[in-house]
Design a protein around this motif. Structure first.
Motif, PDB file in Angstrom:
ATOM      1  N   ALA A 118     -35.514 -45.374  -7.648  1.00 44.16           N
ATOM      2  CA  ALA A 118     -36.912 -44.973  -7.512  1.00 44.16           C
ATOM      3  C   ALA A 118     -36.958 -43.537  -7.020  1.00 44.16           C
ATOM      4  O   ALA A 118     -36.116 -43.114  -6.214  1.00 44.16           O
ATOM      5  N   GLY A 119     -37.928 -42.787  -7.518  1.00 43.95           N
ATOM      6  CA  GLY A 119     -38.005 -41.396  -7.096  1.00 43.95           C
ATOM      7  C   GLY A 119     -39.219 -40.678  -7.632  1.00 43.95           C
ATOM      8  O   GLY A 119     -40.189 -41.285  -8.091  1.00 43.95           O
ATOM      9  N   GLN A 120     -39.157 -39.366  -7.560  1.00 43.99           N
ATOM     10  CA  GLN A 120     -40.227 -38.473  -7.985  1.00 43.99           C
ATOM     11  C   GLN A 120     -39.694 -37.562  -9.081  1.00 43.99           C
ATOM     12  O   GLN A 120     -38.577 -37.042  -8.980  1.00 43.99           O
ATOM     13  N   ARG A 121     -40.498 -37.361 -10.131  1.00 47.36           N
ATOM     14  CA  ARG A 121     -40.098 -36.470 -11.225  1.00 47.36           C
ATOM     15  C   ARG A 121     -41.208 -35.482 -11.517  1.00 47.36           C
ATOM     16  O   ARG A 121     -42.361 -35.875 -11.697  1.00 47.36           O
ATOM     17  N   ASN A 122     -40.847 -34.204 -11.561  1.00 47.17           N
ATOM     18  CA  ASN A 122     -41.797 -33.141 -11.878  1.00 47.17           C
ATOM     19  C   ASN A 122     -41.268 -32.324 -13.056  1.00 47.17           C
ATOM     20  O   ASN A 122     -40.116 -31.882 -13.044  1.00 47.17           O
ATOM     21  N   MET A 123     -42.104 -32.108 -14.054  1.00 46.33           N
ATOM     22  CA  MET A 123     -41.739 -31.304 -15.208  1.00 46.33           C
ATOM     23  C   MET A 123     -42.827 -30.279 -15.457  1.00 46.33           C
ATOM     24  O   MET A 123     -44.021 -30.594 -15.378  1.00 46.33           O
ATOM     25  N   SER A 124     -42.424 -29.034 -15.734  1.00 52.46           N
ATOM     26  CA  SER A 124     -43.399 -27.977 -15.997  1.00 52.46           C
ATOM     27  C   SER A 124     -42.961 -27.153 -17.199  1.00 52.46           C
ATOM     28  O   SER A 124     -41.766 -26.994 -17.458  1.00 52.46           O
ATOM     29  N   ILE A 125     -43.962 -26.633 -17.923  1.00 48.68           N
ATOM     30  CA  ILE A 125     -43.725 -25.810 -19.107  1.00 48.68           C
ATOM     31  C   ILE A 125     -44.645 -24.603 -19.043  1.00 48.68           C
ATOM     32  O   ILE A 125     -45.861 -24.747 -18.907  1.00 48.68           O
ATOM     33  N   GLU A 126     -44.056 -23.414 -19.122  1.00 47.69           N
ATOM     34  CA  GLU A 126     -44.832 -22.179 -19.194  1.00 47.69           C
ATOM     35  C   GLU A 126     -44.413 -21.422 -20.443  1.00 47.69           C
ATOM     36  O   GLU A 126     -43.221 -21.197 -20.670  1.00 47.69           O
ATOM     37  N   ILE A 127     -45.383 -21.033 -21.267  1.00 41.75           N
ATOM     38  CA  ILE A 127     -45.116 -20.272 -22.488  1.00 41.75           C
ATOM     39  C   ILE A 127     -45.946 -18.999 -22.450  1.00 41.75           C
ATOM     40  O   ILE A 127     -47.170 -19.056 -22.321  1.00 41.75           O
ATOM     41  N   ASP A 128     -45.285 -17.862 -22.554  1.00 36.30           N
ATOM     42  CA  ASP A 128     -45.929 -16.558 -22.479  1.00 36.30           C
ATOM     43  C   ASP A 128     -46.722 -16.299 -23.764  1.00 36.30           C
ATOM     44  O   ASP A 128     -46.158 -16.361 -24.863  1.00 36.30           O
ATOM     45  N   ILE A 172     -34.723 -23.402 -17.442  1.00 30.90           N
ATOM     46  CA  ILE A 172     -34.436 -22.129 -18.092  1.00 30.90           C
ATOM     47  C   ILE A 172     -35.677 -21.268 -18.032  1.00 30.90           C
ATOM     48  O   ILE A 172     -36.809 -21.774 -18.001  1.00 30.90           O
ATOM     49  N   SER A 173     -35.456 -19.957 -18.012  1.00 21.97           N
ATOM     50  CA  SER A 173     -36.534 -18.995 -18.158  1.00 21.97           C
ATOM     51  C   SER A 173     -36.007 -17.887 -19.063  1.00 21.97           C
ATOM     52  O   SER A 173     -35.263 -17.009 -18.618  1.00 21.97           O
ATOM     53  N   ALA A 174     -36.370 -17.950 -20.345  1.00 24.90           N
ATOM     54  CA  ALA A 174     -35.866 -16.991 -21.329  1.00 24.90           C
ATOM     55  C   ALA A 174     -36.772 -16.998 -22.543  1.00 24.90           C
ATOM     56  O   ALA A 174     -37.431 -17.996 -22.847  1.00 24.90           O
ATOM     57  N   ALA A 175     -36.792 -15.869 -23.260  1.00 26.91           N
ATOM     58  CA  ALA A 175     -37.536 -15.750 -24.514  1.00 26.91           C
ATOM     59  C   ALA A 175     -39.009 -16.137 -24.359  1.00 26.91           C
ATOM     60  O   ALA A 175     -39.610 -16.707 -25.264  1.00 26.91           O
ATOM     61  N   GLY A 176     -39.586 -15.842 -23.184  1.00 27.32           N
ATOM     62  CA  GLY A 176     -40.993 -16.123 -22.961  1.00 27.32           C
ATOM     63  C   GLY A 176     -41.312 -17.567 -22.643  1.00 27.32           C
ATOM     64  O   GLY A 176     -42.481 -17.939 -22.573  1.00 27.32           O
ATOM     65  N   VAL A 177     -40.282 -18.384 -22.445  1.00 25.45           N
ATOM     66  CA  VAL A 177     -40.472 -19.811 -22.169  1.00 25.45           C
ATOM     67  C   VAL A 177     -39.777 -20.169 -20.862  1.00 25.45           C
ATOM     68  O   VAL A 177     -38.605 -19.828 -20.656  1.00 25.45           O
ATOM     69  N   THR A 178     -40.491 -20.860 -19.981  1.00 29.01           N
ATOM     70  CA  THR A 178     -39.907 -21.384 -18.736  1.00 29.01           C
ATOM     71  C   THR A 178     -40.148 -22.883 -18.699  1.00 29.01           C
ATOM     72  O   THR A 178     -41.295 -23.330 -18.765  1.00 29.01           O
ATOM     73  N   VAL A 179     -39.061 -23.636 -18.633  1.00 25.97           N
ATOM     74  CA  VAL A 179     -39.153 -25.094 -18.577  1.00 25.97           C
ATOM     75  C   VAL A 179     -38.329 -25.578 -17.395  1.00 25.97           C
ATOM     76  O   VAL A 179     -37.182 -25.152 -17.214  1.00 25.97           O
ATOM     77  N   LYS A 180     -38.909 -26.470 -16.592  1.00 27.31           N
ATOM     78  CA  LYS A 180     -38.211 -27.070 -15.462  1.00 27.31           C
ATOM     79  C   LYS A 180     -38.426 -28.581 -15.489  1.00 27.31           C
ATOM     80  O   LYS A 180     -39.534 -29.042 -15.764  1.00 27.31           O
ATOM     81  N   ASP A 181     -37.375 -29.319 -15.210  1.00 28.83           N
ATOM     82  CA  ASP A 181     -37.453 -30.781 -15.163  1.00 28.83           C
ATOM     83  C   ASP A 181     -36.614 -31.223 -13.971  1.00 28.83           C
ATOM     84  O   ASP A 181     -35.386 -31.159 -14.004  1.00 28.83           O
ATOM     85  N   ILE A 182     -37.280 -31.664 -12.902  1.00 28.99           N
ATOM     86  CA  ILE A 182     -36.609 -31.947 -11.635  1.00 28.99           C
ATOM     87  C   ILE A 182     -36.968 -33.343 -11.172  1.00 28.99           C
ATOM     88  O   ILE A 182     -38.132 -33.754 -11.239  1.00 28.99           O
ATOM     89  N   ARG A 183     -35.955 -34.076 -10.707  1.00 33.30           N
ATOM     90  CA  ARG A 183     -36.217 -35.405 -10.151  1.00 33.30           C
ATOM     91  C   ARG A 183     -35.330 -35.658  -8.934  1.00 33.30           C
ATOM     92  O   ARG A 183     -34.195 -35.192  -8.858  1.00 33.30           O
ATOM     93  N   PHE A 184     -35.881 -36.406  -7.966  1.00 28.76           N
ATOM     94  CA  PHE A 184     -35.164 -36.836  -6.773  1.00 28.76           C
ATOM     95  C   PHE A 184     -35.290 -38.350  -6.679  1.00 28.76           C
ATOM     96  O   PHE A 184     -36.320 -38.915  -7.046  1.00 28.76           O
ATOM     97  N   ASN A 185     -34.241 -39.011  -6.151  1.00 31.36           N
ATOM     98  CA  ASN A 185     -34.289 -40.469  -6.146  1.00 31.36           C
ATOM     99  C   ASN A 185     -33.449 -41.072  -5.029  1.00 31.36           C
ATOM    100  O   ASN A 185     -32.573 -40.417  -4.444  1.00 31.36           O
ATOM    101  N   VAL A 186     -33.730 -42.332  -4.760  1.00 32.03           N
ATOM    102  CA  VAL A 186     -32.889 -43.187  -3.937  1.00 32.03           C
ATOM    103  C   VAL A 186     -32.528 -44.384  -4.805  1.00 32.03           C
ATOM    104  O   VAL A 186     -33.366 -44.875  -5.572  1.00 32.03           O
ATOM    105  N   ALA A 187     -31.283 -44.828  -4.718  1.00 33.93           N
ATOM    106  CA  ALA A 187     -30.806 -45.889  -5.604  1.00 33.93           C
ATOM    107  C   ALA A 187     -30.003 -46.908  -4.824  1.00 33.93           C
ATOM    108  O   ALA A 187     -29.428 -46.617  -3.770  1.00 33.93           O
ATOM    109  N   TYR A 188     -29.958 -48.128  -5.377  1.00 32.41           N
ATOM    110  CA  TYR A 188     -29.137 -49.189  -4.798  1.00 32.41           C
ATOM    111  C   TYR A 188     -28.438 -49.917  -5.944  1.00 32.41           C
ATOM    112  O   TYR A 188     -29.078 -50.286  -6.936  1.00 32.41           O
ATOM    113  N   GLN A 189     -27.132 -50.099  -5.792  1.00 33.55           N
ATOM    114  CA  GLN A 189     -26.366 -50.794  -6.821  1.00 33.55           C
ATOM    115  C   GLN A 189     -25.916 -52.156  -6.318  1.00 33.55           C
ATOM    116  O   GLN A 189     -25.278 -52.264  -5.280  1.00 33.55           O
TER     117      GLN A 189
END
Length: 261
Positions: A228-238, A202-219
């Motif tokens: 297993a995968g990669q996870r990136n999270m970012s927080i921006e506050i105006d 989301i990017s609203a009310a002066g706050v931008t938050v992103k939480d993204i992950r990619f993965n490969v899985a085996y059942q």
């Protein structure tokens, strides 16, 4: 000192209501009741800066250069319930541990929450942005290609605390952040392998938050699996919108054990 975040809560609540209106009124649902659970270990690298303004005074504090925040490993636990009722959304609840600490001798003076820490002061930091995710989502596709759309309420319950030279400063971060949610998975038929990812943002009310992950899985058999995968999270506050501002990023690889029944 606790941060008064009433204005942010009002803005994020309004944003959440607007986002909720974008959810589909009907979507394809699972034909049977399903439970998905998982436990992950996330290797977290910290970077970025933050500031706390009091009476117009604030210092941009770098988590690496100023505070020497250690990279850490955090646990994530989740459970999702899916059902065959098209009108009602499915639900996913996830607990994420995102905390570390640091100790460093300052090379310059910094001001945080109205307190000034002079150069050559040893500052100890307790950095905690742990949070819960409450996700309401619909299954738009449910075959070898899976697609979920919904709303993710990320509820923070952490703090950033600095101490040194006989003083202590703390800001509590407890605002709920409503975000759009999308998850996709591509199954390779007859192999047990899948590739996928999920994103909230989301990017609203002066706050931008992103939480993204990619993965490969085996059942494996009996619903057990690994992911297993990669996870990136970012927080921006105006800084123009809130007393606490920042531009922070947390990223790293993760490994998870999963179960589906």
């Amino acid at each position: 000192m606790s941060l008064n975040m009433n204005s942010m809560k009002k803005k994020t609540l309004l944003a959440g209501l607007l986002l909720a209106g974008t959810l589909p009124l009907s979507a394809q649902a699972d034909t049977i009741f399903g439970v998905y659970a998982g436990a992950a270990r996330w290797s977290q690298e910290y970077s970025g800066n933050f500031a706390s303004e009091t009476n117009g005074t604030a210092t941009s504090i770098d988590v690496e250069d100023d505070l020497a925040i250690d990279d850490s490993d955090g646990n994530s636990l989740w459970i999702a319930l899916e059902h065959p009722v098209p009108v009602l959304p499915n639900i996913r609840i996830e607990r994420n541990e995102l905390k570390s600490d640091g100790s460093n001798v300052l090379s310059r003076a910094i001001t945080y929450d109205g307190d000034t820490y002079n150069a050559s002061t040893t500052v100890v930091t307790d950095f905690d942005l742990s949070h819960n995710d409450y996700v309401l989502y619909y299954e738009v596709l449910d075959n070898w290609v899976n697609l979920d759309l919904g709303l993710d309420i990320k509820q923070f319950d952490g703090k950033i605390r600095l101490s040194g030279s006989g003083q202590s400063s703390e800001e509590v971060l407890d605002a709920p952040v409503p975000m759009l949610y999308v998850a996709a998975k591509f199954d390779l038929p007859l192999t047990g392998l899948s590739f996928g990812g999920q994103a909230s943002g989301i990017s609203a009310a002066g706050v931008t938050v992103k939480d993204i992950r990619f993965n490969v899985a085996y059942q494996f058999a009996f619903g057990l699996g690994i992911e297993a995968g990669q996870r990136n999270m970012s927080i921006e506050i105006d800084p123009d919108e809130e007393d606490v501002s920042g531009d922070l990023e947390f990223k790293g690889n993760y490994v998870a054990a999963t179960f589906h029944f």
